[in-house]
Motif scaffolding. Sequence first.
Motif, PDB file in Angstrom:
ATOM      1  N   ASP A  67       0.810  -1.217   0.000  1.00  0.00           N
ATOM      2  CA  ASP A  67       0.000   0.000   0.000  1.00  0.00           C
ATOM      3  C   ASP A  67       0.846   1.272   0.000  1.00  0.00           C
ATOM      4  N   ILE A  70       1.756   3.780  -4.972  1.00  0.00           N
ATOM      5  CA  ILE A  70       0.497   4.216  -5.590  1.00  0.00           C
ATOM      6  C   ILE A  70       0.809   4.893  -6.919  1.00  0.00           C
ATOM      7  N   ARG A  71      -0.196   4.965  -7.767  1.00  0.00           N
ATOM      8  CA  ARG A  71      -0.068   5.660  -9.040  1.00  0.00           C
ATOM      9  C   ARG A  71      -0.665   7.057  -8.906  1.00  0.00           C
ATOM     10  N   GLU A  74      -4.473   8.001  -7.903  1.00  0.00           N
ATOM     11  CA  GLU A  74      -5.116   6.946  -7.121  1.00  0.00           C
ATOM     12  C   GLU A  74      -4.961   7.228  -5.629  1.00  0.00           C
ATOM     13  N   ALA A  75      -5.955   6.842  -4.884  1.00  0.00           N
ATOM     14  CA  ALA A  75      -5.908   7.060  -3.445  1.00  0.00           C
ATOM     15  C   ALA A  75      -5.107   5.978  -2.762  1.00  0.00           C
TER      16      ALA A  75
END
Length: 75
Positions: A67, A70-71, A74-75
């Motif tokens: 997690d 991220i990208r 994105e959240a």
Amino acid sequence: MEVIRPRGYRKPDLAEFAGKIAHHLKIIYRENFSESVVNRILSMARVQFDTKPGWSEKDILLIAYGDSLIRAGEA
């Protein structure tokens, strides 16, 4: 290559090492903790215990959390 160890160094005990890993993983993952993860870590670390006299500045251990990657957007 000679590995320099601190004064009072003792060869690591695999059972003690496993207990420490399990303790920390239980704190981090709580209800998602799995003994199988400890066993996988031990199987990877066993090479260190069996073939080298100790850890040196050339050894690396990476712990990555899915997690944390991220990208954009994105959240």
